[in-house]
Design a protein around this motif. Sequence first.
Motif, PDB file in Angstrom:
ATOM      1  N   VAL A  69       0.915  -1.219   0.013  1.00 26.46           N
ATOM      2  CA  VAL A  69      -0.013   0.024   0.072  1.00 26.46           C
ATOM      3  C   VAL A  69       0.788   1.107   0.170  1.00 26.46           C
ATOM      4  O   VAL A  69       1.613   1.408   1.053  1.00 26.46           O
ATOM      5  N   ARG A  70       0.868   1.954  -1.249  1.00 32.08           N
ATOM      6  CA  ARG A  70       1.534   3.262  -1.291  1.00 32.08           C
ATOM      7  C   ARG A  70       1.090   4.372  -0.313  1.00 32.08           C
ATOM      8  O   ARG A  70      -0.186   4.326  -0.228  1.00 32.08           O
ATOM      9  N   MET A  71       1.799   5.120   0.457  1.00 32.37           N
ATOM     10  CA  MET A  71       1.510   6.367   1.035  1.00 32.37           C
ATOM     11  C   MET A  71       2.337   7.263   1.310  1.00 32.37           C
ATOM     12  O   MET A  71       3.618   6.755   1.713  1.00 32.37           O
ATOM     13  N   PRO A  72       2.118   8.449   1.066  1.00 30.62           N
ATOM     14  CA  PRO A  72       3.105   9.546   1.240  1.00 30.62           C
ATOM     15  C   PRO A  72       3.210   9.878   2.785  1.00 30.62           C
ATOM     16  O   PRO A  72       2.534   9.571   3.512  1.00 30.62           O
ATOM     17  N   PRO A 120      -2.084  -5.345   3.360  1.00 26.54           N
ATOM     18  CA  PRO A 120      -0.543  -5.033   3.761  1.00 26.54           C
ATOM     19  C   PRO A 120      -0.401  -3.866   4.412  1.00 26.54           C
ATOM     20  O   PRO A 120      -1.327  -2.903   4.259  1.00 26.54           O
ATOM     21  N   SER A 121       0.562  -3.657   5.384  1.00 29.97           N
ATOM     22  CA  SER A 121       0.521  -2.403   5.920  1.00 29.97           C
ATOM     23  C   SER A 121       1.135  -1.269   5.139  1.00 29.97           C
ATOM     24  O   SER A 121       1.707  -1.557   4.047  1.00 29.97           O
ATOM     25  N   MET A 122       0.900  -0.065   5.358  1.00 27.56           N
ATOM     26  CA  MET A 122       1.506   1.081   4.568  1.00 27.56           C
ATOM     27  C   MET A 122       3.042   0.950   4.457  1.00 27.56           C
ATOM     28  O   MET A 122       3.769   0.928   5.254  1.00 27.56           O
ATOM     29  N   GLN A 123       3.439   1.539   3.369  1.00 27.08           N
ATOM     30  CA  GLN A 123       4.906   1.909   3.130  1.00 27.08           C
ATOM     31  C   GLN A 123       5.334   3.178   3.667  1.00 27.08           C
ATOM     32  O   GLN A 123       5.125   4.316   3.193  1.00 27.08           O
ATOM     33  N   LEU A 124       5.675   3.080   4.898  1.00 32.70           N
ATOM     34  CA  LEU A 124       6.040   4.235   5.567  1.00 32.70           C
ATOM     35  C   LEU A 124       7.276   4.132   6.255  1.00 32.70           C
ATOM     36  O   LEU A 124       7.703   2.990   6.606  1.00 32.70           O
ATOM     37  N   VAL A 125       8.038   5.084   6.565  1.00 33.30           N
ATOM     38  CA  VAL A 125       9.235   4.989   7.295  1.00 33.30           C
ATOM     39  C   VAL A 125       9.023   6.359   8.429  1.00 33.30           C
ATOM     40  O   VAL A 125       8.465   7.265   8.067  1.00 33.30           O
ATOM     41  N   GLY A 126       9.766   6.163   9.688  1.00 32.10           N
ATOM     42  CA  GLY A 126       9.478   7.199  10.585  1.00 32.10           C
ATOM     43  C   GLY A 126      10.467   8.417  10.443  1.00 32.10           C
ATOM     44  O   GLY A 126      11.343   8.463  11.476  1.00 32.10           O
ATOM     45  N   SER A 127      10.367   8.990   9.582  1.00 33.30           N
ATOM     46  CA  SER A 127      11.288  10.076   9.158  1.00 33.30           C
ATOM     47  C   SER A 127      10.527  11.450   8.776  1.00 33.30           C
ATOM     48  O   SER A 127       9.671  11.225   7.558  1.00 33.30           O
ATOM     49  N   ARG A 128      10.635  12.467   9.164  1.00 32.04           N
ATOM     50  CA  ARG A 128       9.880  13.744   8.865  1.00 32.04           C
ATOM     51  C   ARG A 128       9.862  13.951   7.496  1.00 32.04           C
ATOM     52  O   ARG A 128      11.070  14.307   7.132  1.00 32.04           O
ATOM     53  N   THR A 185       9.739  10.366   2.394  1.00 31.45           N
ATOM     54  CA  THR A 185       8.844   9.187   1.615  1.00 31.45           C
ATOM     55  C   THR A 185       9.704   8.018   1.130  1.00 31.45           C
ATOM     56  O   THR A 185      10.462   8.348   0.125  1.00 31.45           O
ATOM     57  N   VAL A 186       9.595   6.883   1.371  1.00 30.06           N
ATOM     58  CA  VAL A 186      10.295   5.802   0.979  1.00 30.06           C
ATOM     59  C   VAL A 186       9.375   4.858   0.372  1.00 30.06           C
ATOM     60  O   VAL A 186       8.605   4.320   0.877  1.00 30.06           O
ATOM     61  N   ASP A 187       9.487   4.678  -0.904  1.00 30.59           N
ATOM     62  CA  ASP A 187       8.708   3.863  -1.731  1.00 30.59           C
ATOM     63  C   ASP A 187       9.303   3.047  -2.784  1.00 30.59           C
ATOM     64  O   ASP A 187      10.638   3.298  -2.748  1.00 30.59           O
ATOM     65  N   LEU A 188       8.646   2.406  -3.701  1.00 30.65           N
ATOM     66  CA  LEU A 188       9.403   1.594  -4.637  1.00 30.65           C
ATOM     67  C   LEU A 188      10.222   2.437  -5.506  1.00 30.65           C
ATOM     68  O   LEU A 188      11.144   2.173  -6.054  1.00 30.65           O
ATOM     69  N   ASN A 189       9.781   3.456  -5.965  1.00 28.54           N
ATOM     70  CA  ASN A 189      10.303   4.535  -6.957  1.00 28.54           C
ATOM     71  C   ASN A 189      11.774   4.995  -6.288  1.00 28.54           C
ATOM     72  O   ASN A 189      12.560   5.151  -6.915  1.00 28.54           O
TER      73      ASN A 189
END
Length: 333
Positions: free
Chosen positions: A197-200, A235-243, A246-250
């Motif tokens: 699941v993509r998520m900004p 599935p859970s969202m594609q997120l990282v705990g960083s202000r 955005t880390v995604d496949l691209n």
Amino acid sequence: MPDTTTVIIGAGHCGLAMSHCLAARSVDHVVLERGEVAHSWRTQRWDSLRLLTPNWMTRLPGYAYRGADPDGYLSARQVTAMLKGYADASAAPVLTGTTVTSVRKAGGGYVVRTDRDTWRAPTVVLACGAATLPAAPSLARLVPAGITCITPAAYRHPGQLPQGGVLVVGASASGIQLADELHRSGRPVTLAVGEHVRMPRTYRGRDILWWLDASGVLDQRYDEVDDLVRARNVPSMQLVGSRGRTVDLNALTSAGVRLAGRLAGIAGGVAQFSGPGPPVRGDQHDRMGDRIPARSVLARRPGDRPEGPGRPRRRCHRLPGPVPDRPAVPAPP
């Protein structure tokens, strides 16, 4: 055999929150913990892990974040300290170093056996967590003996892995974080991608979870979901705990991470993948992520949810609007 009204198994955030609520109602209880308070956070988290939720969302009954960085993300060590402080502040009756070996019905209640004592109680709360044991796929046993195979629960940092390339299986939050960290350590990384699941991280200047909270998505009940089985397996969202990051496949492919399809098998020491053949672009897999696109969530307006029986419409801030009030309660250490 000691008796109590309620036995709570697990001294993580759920077990401690339940203890707080029972104590507020003068219900006698005990919390049984195999290790220390926040045991999993102490022993099963990698060094760089941070919560996916911003600090202002960190709240438990009677306790919440009021520190100097409400829009930051707590590290695993900070979560451990927070839970330890929560247990101390609420004087939770935690018995540490007590492993539960069995729970069985007996005489209208339960008998809870541990490696120290046996407890009898009319009610038992299982708060041992949904991810206590790693869910490694069965084909993991086919990995050749000379290749290190490790789960996120045992992973700590890139330096503990032998030199060479790394295959990360799974591209939800944990998978993309580990792929990103391992790649930045200088290793060649391949990421096996199934559904995701993509998520900004941010949208229109606010954290994505602010929008999900304000629009009522996070408050949705099970009986308001069209397909409950599917919802439980999203599935859970594609997120990282960083202000703001955005880390995604691209982002990963742009940095040099190689994408493959879903890991389908291992034969003769060769991994087999389903889906598009290599090289795979991030935007190909992102089409799967767009099955539940962020824009469909963000397009919702407050009050869009149906009102169930006894379910008042949740008051939400108009989007965009002010950040929701943060609870005025003591800050964790």
